[in-house]
Design a protein around this motif. Structure first.
Motif, PDB file in Angstrom:
ATOM      1  N   THR A 110      -4.640   3.349   5.825  1.00 34.17           N
ATOM      2  CA  THR A 110      -5.328   4.150   4.813  1.00 34.17           C
ATOM      3  C   THR A 110      -5.550   5.581   5.297  1.00 34.17           C
ATOM      4  OG1 THR A 110      -7.481   3.354   5.569  1.00 34.17           O
ATOM      5  CG2 THR A 110      -6.469   2.188   3.727  1.00 34.17           C
ATOM      6  N   PHE A 111      -5.811   5.741   6.577  1.00 31.16           N
ATOM      7  CA  PHE A 111      -5.979   7.093   7.105  1.00 31.16           C
ATOM      8  C   PHE A 111      -4.671   7.867   7.021  1.00 31.16           C
ATOM      9  CE2 PHE A 111      -5.767  10.151  10.598  1.00 31.16           C
ATOM     10  CZ  PHE A 111      -6.858  10.934  10.287  1.00 31.16           C
ATOM     11  N   GLY A 112      -3.579   7.233   7.419  1.00 26.10           N
ATOM     12  CA  GLY A 112      -2.280   7.892   7.427  1.00 26.10           C
ATOM     13  C   GLY A 112      -1.786   8.269   6.039  1.00 26.10           C
ATOM     14  N   LEU A 113      -2.115   7.462   5.042  1.00 21.12           N
ATOM     15  CA  LEU A 113      -1.649   7.722   3.678  1.00 21.12           C
ATOM     16  C   LEU A 113      -2.749   8.306   2.796  1.00 21.12           C
ATOM     17  CD1 LEU A 113       0.556   4.560   3.160  1.00 21.12           C
ATOM     18  CD2 LEU A 113       1.293   6.881   3.682  1.00 21.12           C
ATOM     19  N   ARG A 114      -3.833   8.763   3.413  1.00 19.46           N
ATOM     20  CA  ARG A 114      -4.961   9.421   2.735  1.00 19.46           C
ATOM     21  C   ARG A 114      -5.635   8.542   1.679  1.00 19.46           C
ATOM     22  NH1 ARG A 114      -4.887  14.551   4.583  1.00 19.46           N
ATOM     23  NH2 ARG A 114      -2.893  15.407   5.188  1.00 19.46           N
ATOM     24  N   LEU A 157     -10.871  -3.892   0.352  1.00 20.08           N
ATOM     25  CA  LEU A 157     -10.072  -3.267  -0.692  1.00 20.08           C
ATOM     26  C   LEU A 157      -9.479  -1.983  -0.143  1.00 20.08           C
ATOM     27  CD1 LEU A 157      -9.115  -2.837  -3.638  1.00 20.08           C
ATOM     28  CD2 LEU A 157     -11.331  -1.740  -4.063  1.00 20.08           C
ATOM     29  N   LEU A 158      -8.147  -1.882  -0.193  1.00 23.99           N
ATOM     30  CA  LEU A 158      -7.452  -0.669   0.216  1.00 23.99           C
ATOM     31  C   LEU A 158      -6.998   0.039  -1.053  1.00 23.99           C
ATOM     32  CD1 LEU A 158      -5.081  -2.146   2.953  1.00 23.99           C
ATOM     33  CD2 LEU A 158      -7.423  -1.389   3.205  1.00 23.99           C
ATOM     34  N   THR A 159      -7.393   1.285  -1.213  1.00 22.67           N
ATOM     35  CA  THR A 159      -6.997   2.042  -2.396  1.00 22.67           C
ATOM     36  C   THR A 159      -6.222   3.272  -1.965  1.00 22.67           C
ATOM     37  OG1 THR A 159      -9.151   3.135  -2.399  1.00 22.67           O
ATOM     38  CG2 THR A 159      -8.887   1.266  -3.869  1.00 22.67           C
ATOM     39  N   PRO A 160      -5.072   3.500  -2.604  1.00 26.93           N
ATOM     40  CA  PRO A 160      -4.273   4.676  -2.273  1.00 26.93           C
ATOM     41  C   PRO A 160      -4.963   5.968  -2.709  1.00 26.93           C
ATOM     42  CG  PRO A 160      -2.998   3.060  -3.529  1.00 26.93           C
ATOM     43  CD  PRO A 160      -4.425   2.627  -3.556  1.00 26.93           C
ATOM     44  N   ALA A 161      -4.415   7.079  -2.269  1.00 27.86           N
ATOM     45  CA  ALA A 161      -4.942   8.380  -2.672  1.00 27.86           C
ATOM     46  C   ALA A 161      -4.853   8.515  -4.182  1.00 27.86           C
ATOM     47  CB  ALA A 161      -4.150   9.493  -1.987  1.00 27.86           C
ATOM     48  N   ASN A 162      -5.753   9.282  -4.762  1.00 27.86           N
ATOM     49  CA  ASN A 162      -5.804   9.534  -6.208  1.00 27.86           C
ATOM     50  C   ASN A 162      -6.075   8.279  -7.023  1.00 27.86           C
ATOM     51  OD1 ASN A 162      -5.154  12.245  -5.679  1.00 27.86           O
ATOM     52  ND2 ASN A 162      -2.986  11.743  -5.662  1.00 27.86           N
ATOM     53  N   THR A 163      -6.758   7.312  -6.441  1.00 28.88           N
ATOM     54  CA  THR A 163      -7.178   6.113  -7.165  1.00 28.88           C
ATOM     55  C   THR A 163      -8.692   6.132  -7.246  1.00 28.88           C
ATOM     56  OG1 THR A 163      -5.309   4.861  -6.313  1.00 28.88           O
ATOM     57  CG2 THR A 163      -7.130   3.597  -7.214  1.00 28.88           C
ATOM     58  N   GLU A 164      -9.212   5.981  -8.437  1.00 25.59           N
ATOM     59  CA  GLU A 164     -10.656   6.022  -8.642  1.00 25.59           C
ATOM     60  C   GLU A 164     -11.214   4.611  -8.659  1.00 25.59           C
ATOM     61  OE1 GLU A 164     -13.900   7.511 -11.968  1.00 25.59           O
ATOM     62  OE2 GLU A 164     -11.776   7.858 -12.278  1.00 25.59           O
ATOM     63  N   ILE A 165     -12.271   4.386  -7.890  1.00 27.30           N
ATOM     64  CA  ILE A 165     -12.966   3.107  -7.882  1.00 27.30           C
ATOM     65  C   ILE A 165     -14.230   3.274  -8.703  1.00 27.30           C
ATOM     66  CG2 ILE A 165     -14.102   1.360  -6.479  1.00 27.30           C
ATOM     67  CD1 ILE A 165     -12.368   2.258  -4.150  1.00 27.30           C
ATOM     68  N   PHE A 194       0.826  -1.201   0.000  1.00 28.94           N
ATOM     69  CA  PHE A 194       0.000   0.000   0.000  1.00 28.94           C
ATOM     70  C   PHE A 194       0.865   1.257   0.000  1.00 28.94           C
ATOM     71  CE2 PHE A 194      -2.818   3.212   1.821  1.00 28.94           C
ATOM     72  CZ  PHE A 194      -3.905   3.071   0.979  1.00 28.94           C
ATOM     73  N   ARG A 195       1.940   1.230   0.740  1.00 33.91           N
ATOM     74  CA  ARG A 195       2.844   2.387   0.799  1.00 33.91           C
ATOM     75  C   ARG A 195       3.473   2.669  -0.565  1.00 33.91           C
ATOM     76  NH1 ARG A 195       7.275   1.412   4.920  1.00 33.91           N
ATOM     77  NH2 ARG A 195       7.971   0.080   3.245  1.00 33.91           N
ATOM     78  N   ASP A 196       3.651   1.616  -1.378  1.00 35.17           N
ATOM     79  CA  ASP A 196       4.194   1.782  -2.727  1.00 35.17           C
ATOM     80  C   ASP A 196       3.146   2.253  -3.726  1.00 35.17           C
ATOM     81  OD1 ASP A 196       6.689   1.023  -1.868  1.00 35.17           O
ATOM     82  OD2 ASP A 196       6.452  -1.077  -2.472  1.00 35.17           O
TER      83      ASP A 196
END
Length: 146
Positions: free
Chosen positions: A105-109, A121-129, A76-78
């Motif tokens: 997910t909270f820490g990395l927005r 499902l964990l989605t990083p910031a700026n990822t559209e579902i 997730f960090r990557d």
């Protein structure tokens, strides 16, 4: 480890010596680095290199214990979306992994979304579902009988 011992270790009342049963220093010899070879946990699956080049990777993780949470965090960090399947875990450990994932997910927005029972499902910031829910369909279609 029994459930009482696990609870005591989790609360910090006793030492958690789980590492000792998995690692025996006598059986492991220092091996030379193999260059570009990288061995991953077989429970972590990442898409092929062509998908990595195009930025279309999704990691799937089926953890057996809370120790596997590190692999989830590293993916997730990557910036890789991660699907976590907790169906093979005990409920107490699964709750710890979900709590870890929520903090991650909270820490990395990013966002966390429940996909199915004990699957997230964990989605990083700026990822559209993109979902195909009924709310996104036009309301003046065939089934609108007002």
């Amino acid at each position: 480890m029994g459930s009482v011992r696990k609870a005591s270790a989790w609360l910090g009342l006793v030492d958690d010596n789980d590492d000792e049963r998995y690692y025996d220093d006598d059986n492991y010899a220092e091996s030379p680095e193999t260059g570009d070879a990288w061995v991953t946990d077989p429970r972590v699956k990442v898409a092929s290199e062509t998908a990595e080049v195009k930025g279309r990777r999704i990691g799937t993780v089926t953890p057996d214990s809370f120790r596997d949470a590190r692999g989830i965090g590293e993916l997730f960090r990557d910036g890789v979306p991660v699907i976590i399947n907790l169906t093979s875990m005990e409920p107490a450990d699964a709750k710890r992994v979900v709590d870890f994932a929520a903090g991650l997910t909270f820490g990395l927005r990013g966002t966390i979304e429940r996909v199915a029972t004990r699957v997230f499902l964990l989605t990083p910031a700026n990822t559209e579902i993109v979902s195909g829910e009924a709310a996104s369909r036009p309301t003046d279609g065939f089934f609108n009988q007002s």
